[in-house]
Design a protein around this motif. Structure first.
Motif, PDB file in Angstrom:
ATOM      1  N   CYS A   5       9.465   0.492  16.246  1.00 13.67           N
ATOM      2  CA  CYS A   5       8.699   0.847  15.217  1.00 13.67           C
ATOM      3  C   CYS A   5       7.654   0.812  15.245  1.00 13.67           C
ATOM      4  O   CYS A   5       6.925   1.088  16.245  1.00 13.67           O
ATOM      5  CB  CYS A   5       8.967  -0.685  14.255  1.00 13.67           C
ATOM      6  SG  CYS A   5       7.820  -1.958  14.852  1.00 13.67           S
ATOM      7  N   VAL A  28       3.356   0.882  13.598  1.00 15.27           N
ATOM      8  CA  VAL A  28       2.548   0.427  12.458  1.00 15.27           C
ATOM      9  C   VAL A  28       1.136   1.124  12.367  1.00 15.27           C
ATOM     10  O   VAL A  28       0.566   1.399  13.387  1.00 15.27           O
ATOM     11  CB  VAL A  28       2.100  -1.083  12.806  1.00 15.27           C
ATOM     12  CG1 VAL A  28       1.217  -1.457  11.630  1.00 15.27           C
ATOM     13  CG2 VAL A  28       3.433  -2.035  12.635  1.00 15.27           C
ATOM     14  N   GLU A  61      -2.377  -0.436   8.065  1.00 13.60           N
ATOM     15  CA  GLU A  61      -1.168  -0.742   7.290  1.00 13.60           C
ATOM     16  C   GLU A  61      -1.083  -2.214   7.388  1.00 13.60           C
ATOM     17  O   GLU A  61      -1.135  -2.910   8.348  1.00 13.60           O
ATOM     18  CB  GLU A  61      -0.180   0.019   7.980  1.00 13.60           C
ATOM     19  CG  GLU A  61       1.160   0.254   7.019  1.00 13.60           C
ATOM     20  CD  GLU A  61       2.237   0.888   7.657  1.00 13.60           C
ATOM     21  OE1 GLU A  61       3.084   1.312   7.145  1.00 13.60           O
ATOM     22  OE2 GLU A  61       2.285   1.119   9.055  1.00 13.60           O
ATOM     23  N   VAL A  97       2.031  -4.676   7.507  1.00 15.39           N
ATOM     24  CA  VAL A  97       3.723  -4.804   7.373  1.00 15.39           C
ATOM     25  C   VAL A  97       4.011  -6.286   7.672  1.00 15.39           C
ATOM     26  O   VAL A  97       3.592  -6.902   8.139  1.00 15.39           O
ATOM     27  CB  VAL A  97       4.215  -4.234   8.818  1.00 15.39           C
ATOM     28  CG1 VAL A  97       5.556  -4.304   9.180  1.00 15.39           C
ATOM     29  CG2 VAL A  97       3.611  -2.786   8.609  1.00 15.39           C
ATOM     30  N   ALA A 128       2.349  -6.072   1.041  1.00 19.10           N
ATOM     31  CA  ALA A 128       3.096  -5.327   2.085  1.00 19.10           C
ATOM     32  C   ALA A 128       2.819  -3.716   1.937  1.00 19.10           C
ATOM     33  O   ALA A 128       3.004  -3.482   0.655  1.00 19.10           O
ATOM     34  CB  ALA A 128       4.333  -5.720   2.441  1.00 19.10           C
ATOM     35  N   ASP A 129       2.547  -3.031   2.625  1.00 20.36           N
ATOM     36  CA  ASP A 129       2.983  -1.413   2.584  1.00 20.36           C
ATOM     37  C   ASP A 129       4.317  -1.262   3.026  1.00 20.36           C
ATOM     38  O   ASP A 129       4.936  -0.326   2.472  1.00 20.36           O
ATOM     39  CB  ASP A 129       1.789  -0.957   3.283  1.00 20.36           C
ATOM     40  CG  ASP A 129       0.467  -1.158   3.199  1.00 20.36           C
ATOM     41  OD1 ASP A 129       0.142  -0.895   2.156  1.00 20.36           O
ATOM     42  OD2 ASP A 129      -0.509  -1.377   4.019  1.00 20.36           O
ATOM     43  N   ARG A 130       4.879  -2.178   3.828  1.00 18.87           N
ATOM     44  CA  ARG A 130       6.077  -1.978   4.213  1.00 18.87           C
ATOM     45  C   ARG A 130       6.845  -3.238   4.839  1.00 18.87           C
ATOM     46  O   ARG A 130       5.993  -4.033   5.073  1.00 18.87           O
ATOM     47  CB  ARG A 130       6.050  -1.021   5.629  1.00 18.87           C
ATOM     48  CG  ARG A 130       7.217  -0.334   5.864  1.00 18.87           C
ATOM     49  CD  ARG A 130       7.101   0.986   6.521  1.00 18.87           C
ATOM     50  NE  ARG A 130       6.084   1.023   7.575  1.00 18.87           N
ATOM     51  CZ  ARG A 130       6.145   0.929   9.004  1.00 18.87           C
ATOM     52  NH1 ARG A 130       7.297   0.628   9.309  1.00 18.87           N
ATOM     53  NH2 ARG A 130       5.161   0.675   9.555  1.00 18.87           N
ATOM     54  N   ILE A 174       9.724  -5.087   7.018  1.00 21.03           N
ATOM     55  CA  ILE A 174      10.860  -4.913   7.961  1.00 21.03           C
ATOM     56  C   ILE A 174      11.781  -6.270   7.771  1.00 21.03           C
ATOM     57  O   ILE A 174      11.401  -7.329   7.836  1.00 21.03           O
ATOM     58  CB  ILE A 174      10.345  -4.905   9.514  1.00 21.03           C
ATOM     59  CG1 ILE A 174       9.506  -3.653   9.452  1.00 21.03           C
ATOM     60  CG2 ILE A 174      11.210  -4.945  10.607  1.00 21.03           C
ATOM     61  CD1 ILE A 174       8.741  -3.349  10.801  1.00 21.03           C
ATOM     62  N   GLU A 206      14.193  -1.232   6.686  1.00 14.61           N
ATOM     63  CA  GLU A 206      12.862  -1.117   6.721  1.00 14.61           C
ATOM     64  C   GLU A 206      12.592  -0.217   5.594  1.00 14.61           C
ATOM     65  O   GLU A 206      13.041   0.709   5.409  1.00 14.61           O
ATOM     66  CB  GLU A 206      12.222  -0.883   8.157  1.00 14.61           C
ATOM     67  CG  GLU A 206      11.278   0.309   8.208  1.00 14.61           C
ATOM     68  CD  GLU A 206      10.806   0.562   9.720  1.00 14.61           C
ATOM     69  OE1 GLU A 206      11.485   0.441  10.540  1.00 14.61           O
ATOM     70  OE2 GLU A 206       9.465   0.411   9.908  1.00 14.61           O
ATOM     71  N   GLY A 207      11.252  -0.613   4.944  1.00 12.84           N
ATOM     72  CA  GLY A 207      10.852   0.324   3.960  1.00 12.84           C
ATOM     73  C   GLY A 207      10.071  -0.331   3.104  1.00 12.84           C
ATOM     74  O   GLY A 207       9.345  -1.377   3.470  1.00 12.84           O
ATOM     75  N   SER A 208       9.518   0.441   1.898  1.00 20.17           N
ATOM     76  CA  SER A 208       8.527  -0.225   0.903  1.00 20.17           C
ATOM     77  C   SER A 208       8.910  -1.560   0.470  1.00 20.17           C
ATOM     78  O   SER A 208      10.283  -1.598   0.464  1.00 20.17           O
ATOM     79  CB  SER A 208       8.199   0.882  -0.242  1.00 20.17           C
ATOM     80  OG  SER A 208       9.490   0.755  -0.960  1.00 20.17           O
ATOM     81  N   GLU A 258      11.802  -1.028  -2.331  1.00 22.50           N
ATOM     82  CA  GLU A 258      13.065  -0.716  -1.394  1.00 22.50           C
ATOM     83  C   GLU A 258      13.865  -1.817  -1.088  1.00 22.50           C
ATOM     84  O   GLU A 258      15.115  -2.034  -1.274  1.00 22.50           O
ATOM     85  CB  GLU A 258      12.925   0.455  -0.298  1.00 22.50           C
ATOM     86  CG  GLU A 258      12.570   1.950  -0.873  1.00 22.50           C
ATOM     87  CD  GLU A 258      11.889   2.601   0.401  1.00 22.50           C
ATOM     88  OE1 GLU A 258      11.763   3.987  -0.208  1.00 22.50           O
ATOM     89  OE2 GLU A 258      11.831   2.364   1.231  1.00 22.50           O
TER      90      GLU A 258
END
Ligand SMILES: Nc1ncnc2c1ncn2[C@@H]1O[C@H](COP(=O)(O)OP(=O)(O)O)[C@@H](O)[C@H]1O
Ligand SMILES: [Mg+2]
Lengths: 341, 243
Positions: free
Chosen positions: B25, B27, B31, B33, B206-208, B210, B220-222, B225
């Motif tokens: 992954c 970062v 960001e 995460v 969070a921006d993303r 996991i 993994e995603g926004s 999502e």
């Protein structure tokens, strides 16, 4: 606070609240008194003449100090200078000076002097054999403890190292020392290592190392192994997260040990360390076998000449108790200081 | 900023556990995460691999372009740039709050006492407990201790902050004050990897997201999502269990 207010109102209330505590305090003192009485009774019953008054001479005694002339001549003058007298003796134009205490001066100006004549005579206080033995025990123990702390710290750190050379050396050292009698170790230090080393020194034209230092070395080496295990246990008792937090901040292993782990470990190490050092002070009594006249050997010597074993061994035990108790108090003081800071 | 390539990690004691399996992954700089997943899924191990508290045995990890698994890398330098906050705070109990925050500054960054103290006070101000500067950690609540721990990490001016279940050991009424500090950091653009069970925080900050399970990154995603339309069955199951 509350109890204090209640006390004057009725003694029965006070007794009900605090009574049982003081009852057990009383029980304790009765117990001690009982034991002491029994001991005293035993000392009276035993077929032995107690002569305690003879003991102080083994701590200090008055010695007659005489200053004798080594030459023949005439005393030309005597000068008094802050309590001292300087005696000038002239012999064929040659002048010799003696400085003696003015009060004990036994000659005057103009006297004819022959070699061996007493110029002055006075009494001086000298430390007795027990006091010298006590001092030697204290000295040997303190040096051994100081070296032992350093050795133990280093060995303890090696013991928890992941480097096999360091770790296994530490384990070997610790196990060898802990697994064999101190008496044998002292013999090895003195008769084996000592003989070899001193032979080497004499071949190189260097002075011999006296037995005292082999004794100190054996004790230091001995206590170092125990200190190492105490240090290891202390360090390992600190939560793993402390090291991780310190290392995560970018500290080196040494920095983390110095600033984070060891200061915390020290608190937990101190009580078992005190116990170990108390043992060492008592173990130093074994040094008598290599002709170091520490407290126990000194006592034994006095016993053989004075034939007063009971008093002397009591005194000997008491002197050890004074040493160990002082050490114990000192460590407790350190503990309290560390907890506060 | 962080680039993890095919990282695996196995524990051999007390028994063999494959904690991470081929994790890959990235970062980006700035960001935030959030890593979620069931207990034992390898989240902590993943985080701890990032500053080499655990040494990944396979794969590569680059932090700010530095290969941290390379033997020649001075790991202490890398770690000074990566702050980590633990579930159990791990404050130094023999030091005051202020000393906790100044220690690494003086020892690692070689700052003067004065400079370190000023920086520490500013950070304690930021996390909201300047009045506790001269208190020992055991006199603080869990929430306060954790905020001190965050200040301690921030004192090194890290480029990345890692949070391993930072609020899990804290009484519920104190959790908010810690999350607020973390949220502020995220909004200031700090690069963060956050392992947490606080889904509200994950959604907001969070921006993303996991999702990990069984040592793998499953999804993994926004936040939208992953939380609202999870693709994988395991993610759906996990989310249904915790909500
Ligand atoms: N130091 C360790 N030694 C042995 N096994 C470990 C260690 N740390 C973690 N594990 C194991 O690795 C797996 C993943 O653990 P962890 O990363 O802590 O999961 P999580 O943080 O998601 O709960 C678990 O099965 C755990 O038992
Ligand atoms: Mg975890």
């Amino acid at each position: 606070m509350r109890y204090k207010k209640m006390a004057p109102t009725s003694i029965t209330t006070w007794l009900r609240i605090r009574g049982s505590y003081y009852f057990w305090v009383l029980v304790f003192f009765l117990f001690i008194f009982g034991i002491a009485s029994f001991l005293y009774y035993a000392t009276v019953k035993v077929d032995y003449v107690w002569r305690w008054y003879r003991i102080p001479q083994y701590f200090y005694y008055h010695d007659k100090v005489e200053i004798l002339s080594e030459i023949e001549g005439k005393i030309t003058k005597i000068i008094q200078k802050n309590g001292q007298a300087v005696v000038f003796i002239q012999e064929d134009g040659q002048v010799k000076q003696y400085t003696v205490p003015f009060k004990s001066l036994q000659v005057s100006e103009g006297d004819l002097i022959y070699p061996g004549d007493v110029l002055s005579s006075h009494e001086a206080l000298r430390p007795g054999i027990l006091l010298l033995g006590l001092w030697l025990t204290l000295k040997v123990s303190m040096i051994a403890i100081s070296i032992g702390i350093i050795m133990g710290l280093i060995t303890g750190l090696c013991r928890i190292s992941s480097n096999p050379a360091l770790k296994w050396t530490a384990i070997t050292y610790i196990e060898l020392v802990r697994g064999s009698p101190l008496l044998v170790q002292i013999f090895i230090w003195y008769f084996v290592l000592g003989t070899v080393l001193n032979a080497m020194f004499s071949r190189a034209g260097l002075p011999q190392i006296p037995p005292l230092w082999y004794g100190v070395a054996s004790l230091a080496f001995f206590v170092g192994a125990y200190v190492a295990e105490i240090v290891r246990a202390g360090i390992q008792s600190i939560h793993r997260g402390q090291m991780e937090a310190a290392r995560s901040l970018g500290m080196t292993y040494a920095n983390a040990m110095q600033h984070v782990i060891l200061p915390q470990a020290l608190r937990r190490i101190l009580p078992p360390l005190a116990g170990q050092f108390i043992s060492l002070i008592k173990d130093s009594s074994l040094l008598g076998i290599i002709a170091i006249r520490e407290l126990t050997k000194a006592t034994r010597e006095v016993v053989t000449t004075s034939l007063q074993p009971y008093e002397l061994w009591f005194v000997c035990a008491l002197l050890y108790l004074i040493l160990t108790f002082s050490l114990s108090m000192f460590v407790q003081y350190l503990e309290r200081r560390i907890v506060i800071s | 900023m962080i680039d993890v390539q095919n990282v695996s990690k196995t524990f051999y004691v007390p028994h063999i556990v494959k904690a991470l399996r081929n994790v890959t992954c990235k970062v980006d700089f700035g960001e935030a995460v959030v890593v979620i997943g069931p207990s034992g899924s390898g989240k902590s191990t993943f985080l701890r691999c990032l500053n080499r508290l655990e040494v990944a045995e396979e794969g590569h990890i680059y932090v700010d372009g530095i290969d941290i698994l390379d033997r020649k890398t001075n790991i202490n330098k890398v770690r000074a740039e990566i702050g980590i906050v633990f579930q159990s705070f791990n404050l130094f109990p023999h030091k005051t709050v202020l000393q906790n925050v100044t220690l690494a500054q003086t020892v690692v960054r070689k700052r003067s006492k004065e400079e370190a103290k000023n920086k520490a006070m500013a950070l304690l101000e930021k996390v909201g407990i300047p009045e506790k500067a001269n208190v020992y950690p055991d006199q603080l609540s869990g929430g306060q201790q954790q905020r001190v721990a965050i200040a301690r990490s921030l004192s090194m001016d890290p480029k990345v902050m890692l949070f391993d279940e930072a609020t899990s050991a804290i009484d519920p009424e104190m959790i908010r004050e810690v999350l607020n500090v973390m949220q502020t950091l995220a909004s200031e653009g700090m690069t963060m990897v956050v392992v947490t069970h606080e889904m509200g925080f994950a959604r907001e900050a969070a921006d993303r997201v996991i999702f990990m399970d069984g040592g793998r990154i499953v999804e993994e995603g926004s936040p939208e999502e992953v939380f609202d339309n999870p693709v994988e069955e395991r993610t759906q199951k996990f989310l249904s269990q915790i909500i």
